[in-house]
Design a protein around this motif. Structure first.
Motif, PDB file in Angstrom:
ATOM      1  N   VAL A  29      45.830  36.383  46.830  1.00 24.47           N
ATOM      2  CA  VAL A  29      46.447  36.121  45.527  1.00 24.47           C
ATOM      3  C   VAL A  29      45.385  36.325  44.454  1.00 24.47           C
ATOM      4  CG1 VAL A  29      47.519  34.389  44.046  1.00 24.47           C
ATOM      5  CG2 VAL A  29      48.068  34.448  46.462  1.00 24.47           C
ATOM      6  N   TYR A  30      45.776  36.971  43.372  1.00 25.85           N
ATOM      7  CA  TYR A  30      44.883  37.210  42.245  1.00 25.85           C
ATOM      8  C   TYR A  30      45.467  36.578  40.988  1.00 25.85           C
ATOM      9  CZ  TYR A  30      42.804  40.678  45.323  1.00 25.85           C
ATOM     10  OH  TYR A  30      42.200  41.306  46.383  1.00 25.85           O
ATOM     11  N   ASN A  31      44.569  36.096  40.128  1.00 22.32           N
ATOM     12  CA  ASN A  31      44.954  35.500  38.853  1.00 22.32           C
ATOM     13  C   ASN A  31      43.826  35.786  37.872  1.00 22.32           C
ATOM     14  OD1 ASN A  31      44.631  32.966  36.970  1.00 22.32           O
ATOM     15  ND2 ASN A  31      46.785  33.020  37.553  1.00 22.32           N
ATOM     16  N   PRO A  32      44.139  36.086  36.617  1.00 25.76           N
ATOM     17  CA  PRO A  32      43.093  36.452  35.669  1.00 25.76           C
ATOM     18  C   PRO A  32      42.140  35.318  35.280  1.00 25.76           C
ATOM     19  CG  PRO A  32      45.255  36.580  34.635  1.00 25.76           C
ATOM     20  CD  PRO A  32      45.471  36.251  36.062  1.00 25.76           C
ATOM     21  N   ILE A  34      40.520  33.440  37.545  1.00 20.70           N
ATOM     22  CA  ILE A  34      39.553  33.230  38.630  1.00 20.70           C
ATOM     23  C   ILE A  34      38.867  34.545  38.978  1.00 20.70           C
ATOM     24  CG2 ILE A  34      40.660  31.187  39.625  1.00 20.70           C
ATOM     25  CD1 ILE A  34      42.048  33.022  41.648  1.00 20.70           C
ATOM     26  N   LYS A  35      37.602  34.446  39.381  1.00 20.38           N
ATOM     27  CA  LYS A  35      36.835  35.652  39.709  1.00 20.38           C
ATOM     28  C   LYS A  35      37.173  36.172  41.101  1.00 20.38           C
ATOM     29  CE  LYS A  35      32.961  34.586  36.752  1.00 20.38           C
ATOM     30  NZ  LYS A  35      31.552  34.270  36.661  1.00 20.38           N
ATOM     31  N   GLU A  36      37.274  35.268  42.056  1.00 26.72           N
ATOM     32  CA  GLU A  36      37.540  35.647  43.446  1.00 26.72           C
ATOM     33  C   GLU A  36      39.022  35.496  43.750  1.00 26.72           C
ATOM     34  OE1 GLU A  36      35.205  36.841  45.550  1.00 26.72           O
ATOM     35  OE2 GLU A  36      33.788  36.716  43.872  1.00 26.72           O
ATOM     36  N   ASN A  37      39.497  36.276  44.705  1.00 21.68           N
ATOM     37  CA  ASN A  37      40.890  36.123  45.102  1.00 21.68           C
ATOM     38  C   ASN A  37      41.067  34.864  45.939  1.00 21.68           C
ATOM     39  OD1 ASN A  37      39.905  36.740  47.648  1.00 21.68           O
ATOM     40  ND2 ASN A  37      40.712  38.792  47.668  1.00 21.68           N
ATOM     41  N   ILE A  38      42.300  34.435  46.093  1.00 20.97           N
ATOM     42  CA  ILE A  38      42.644  33.296  46.939  1.00 20.97           C
ATOM     43  C   ILE A  38      43.243  33.870  48.214  1.00 20.97           C
ATOM     44  CG2 ILE A  38      44.150  31.296  47.187  1.00 20.97           C
ATOM     45  CD1 ILE A  38      44.099  31.039  44.116  1.00 20.97           C
ATOM     46  N   VAL A  39      42.658  33.530  49.340  1.00 24.50           N
ATOM     47  CA  VAL A  39      43.161  34.004  50.629  1.00 24.50           C
ATOM     48  C   VAL A  39      44.111  32.948  51.189  1.00 24.50           C
ATOM     49  CG1 VAL A  39      42.509  34.664  52.975  1.00 24.50           C
ATOM     50  CG2 VAL A  39      41.057  35.311  51.060  1.00 24.50           C
ATOM     51  N   PHE A  40      45.273  33.396  51.663  1.00 22.41           N
ATOM     52  CA  PHE A  40      46.217  32.466  52.283  1.00 22.41           C
ATOM     53  C   PHE A  40      46.600  32.985  53.663  1.00 22.41           C
ATOM     54  CE2 PHE A  40      48.816  35.448  49.943  1.00 22.41           C
ATOM     55  CZ  PHE A  40      49.894  35.707  50.762  1.00 22.41           C
ATOM     56  N   ARG A  41      46.765  32.031  54.620  1.00 21.80           N
ATOM     57  CA  ARG A  41      47.098  32.382  55.998  1.00 21.80           C
ATOM     58  C   ARG A  41      48.561  32.168  56.327  1.00 21.80           C
ATOM     59  NH1 ARG A  41      42.169  28.902  57.925  1.00 21.80           N
ATOM     60  NH2 ARG A  41      43.277  27.685  56.407  1.00 21.80           N
ATOM     61  N   PRO A  84      43.548  28.411  29.599  1.00 22.82           N
ATOM     62  CA  PRO A  84      42.242  28.635  30.223  1.00 22.82           C
ATOM     63  C   PRO A  84      41.676  30.012  29.893  1.00 22.82           C
ATOM     64  CG  PRO A  84      43.991  28.787  31.848  1.00 22.82           C
ATOM     65  CD  PRO A  84      44.630  28.343  30.569  1.00 22.82           C
ATOM     66  N   ALA A  85      40.378  30.108  30.013  1.00 18.76           N
ATOM     67  CA  ALA A  85      39.700  31.382  29.736  1.00 18.76           C
ATOM     68  C   ALA A  85      40.031  32.398  30.824  1.00 18.76           C
ATOM     69  CB  ALA A  85      38.194  31.158  29.676  1.00 18.76           C
ATOM     70  N   GLN A  86      40.172  33.631  30.420  1.00 18.35           N
ATOM     71  CA  GLN A  86      40.414  34.719  31.361  1.00 18.35           C
ATOM     72  C   GLN A  86      39.083  35.353  31.726  1.00 18.35           C
ATOM     73  OE1 GLN A  86      44.163  36.345  29.010  1.00 18.35           O
ATOM     74  NE2 GLN A  86      43.680  37.564  30.810  1.00 18.35           N
ATOM     75  N   VAL A  87      38.889  35.630  33.015  1.00 18.19           N
ATOM     76  CA  VAL A  87      37.669  36.317  33.452  1.00 18.19           C
ATOM     77  C   VAL A  87      37.927  37.812  33.616  1.00 18.19           C
ATOM     78  CG1 VAL A  87      36.652  34.274  34.496  1.00 18.19           C
ATOM     79  CG2 VAL A  87      38.111  35.765  35.879  1.00 18.19           C
ATOM     80  N   CYS A  88      39.205  38.198  33.593  1.00 16.98           N
ATOM     81  CA  CYS A  88      39.565  39.613  33.642  1.00 16.98           C
ATOM     82  C   CYS A  88      40.968  39.780  33.068  1.00 16.98           C
ATOM     83  CB  CYS A  88      39.507  40.150  35.074  1.00 16.98           C
ATOM     84  SG  CYS A  88      40.721  39.418  36.176  1.00 16.98           S
ATOM     85  N   GLU A  89      41.337  40.989  32.786  1.00 19.61           N
ATOM     86  CA  GLU A  89      42.681  41.283  32.293  1.00 19.61           C
ATOM     87  C   GLU A  89      43.642  41.357  33.471  1.00 19.61           C
ATOM     88  OE1 GLU A  89      43.930  41.713  29.160  1.00 19.61           O
ATOM     89  OE2 GLU A  89      41.987  40.981  28.483  1.00 19.61           O
ATOM     90  N   TYR A  90      44.856  40.895  33.256  1.00 22.47           N
ATOM     91  CA  TYR A  90      45.837  40.930  34.333  1.00 22.47           C
ATOM     92  C   TYR A  90      46.113  42.367  34.781  1.00 22.47           C
ATOM     93  CZ  TYR A  90      49.629  39.557  37.308  1.00 22.47           C
ATOM     94  OH  TYR A  90      50.400  39.355  38.397  1.00 22.47           O
TER      95      TYR A  90
END
Length: 144
Positions: A29-32, A34-41, A84-90
């Motif tokens: 999962v990606y969100n603008p 957060i820097k790293e993605n979220i891994v889900f199992r 919240p602050a964005q670390v990247c553009e969507y």
């Protein structure tokens, strides 16, 4: 979907499903915000980690506060609506693609301990009023 990307990118999840079999999905999962993605199992982990992200972001706000018998952890953020602050553009996250399917989820509100909003897949838009509807739609799209 462009309307949501401009107005509330912190509420959006770019979901890349890499594994799907017999009702089981896993991926990233990606969100603008957060820097790293979220891994889900599995799908449960997807919703739990995304809910934690929304709590950290303070948006969308939960409809009820989490309660505990232990003293409040002062390092945990307080619940309030914020941007919240964005670390990247969507739009930069859209290059990430799942091996099986890629979905975009906009969570507008979190009422009654569930989520309400829209799920986007290719040119289709699905409205949902609870998390179970999201799971059913994803399973339908994956033919599970």
């Amino acid at each position: 979907m462009d309307r949501y990307m401009r107005s509330a990118p912190y509420n959006m999840l770019h979901i890349c499903v890499d594994v799907a079999s017999e009702g089981h999905i896993a991926g990233r999962v990606y969100n603008p915000t957060i820097k790293e993605n979220i891994v889900f199992r599995d799908v449960n982990e997807l919703f739990l980690k995304a809910d934690q992200l929304f709590d950290r972001n303070g948006n969308p706000m939960p409809s009820s506060l989490k309660r505990s018998f232990t003293p409040r952890d002062e390092t945990r953020p307080h619940y309030y609506q914020r941007h919240p602050a964005q670390v990247c553009e969507y739009r930069d996250l859209l290059v990430q693609q799942g091996k099986v399917i890629t979905l975009d989820l906009v969570v507008l509100t979190r009422h009654l301990s569930s989520w309400q909003g829209y799920l986007f897949y290719e040119d289709q838009t699905y409205e949902f009023k609870e998390v179970l509807e999201i799971v059913k739609t994803i399973n339908k799209l994956l033919n599970l």
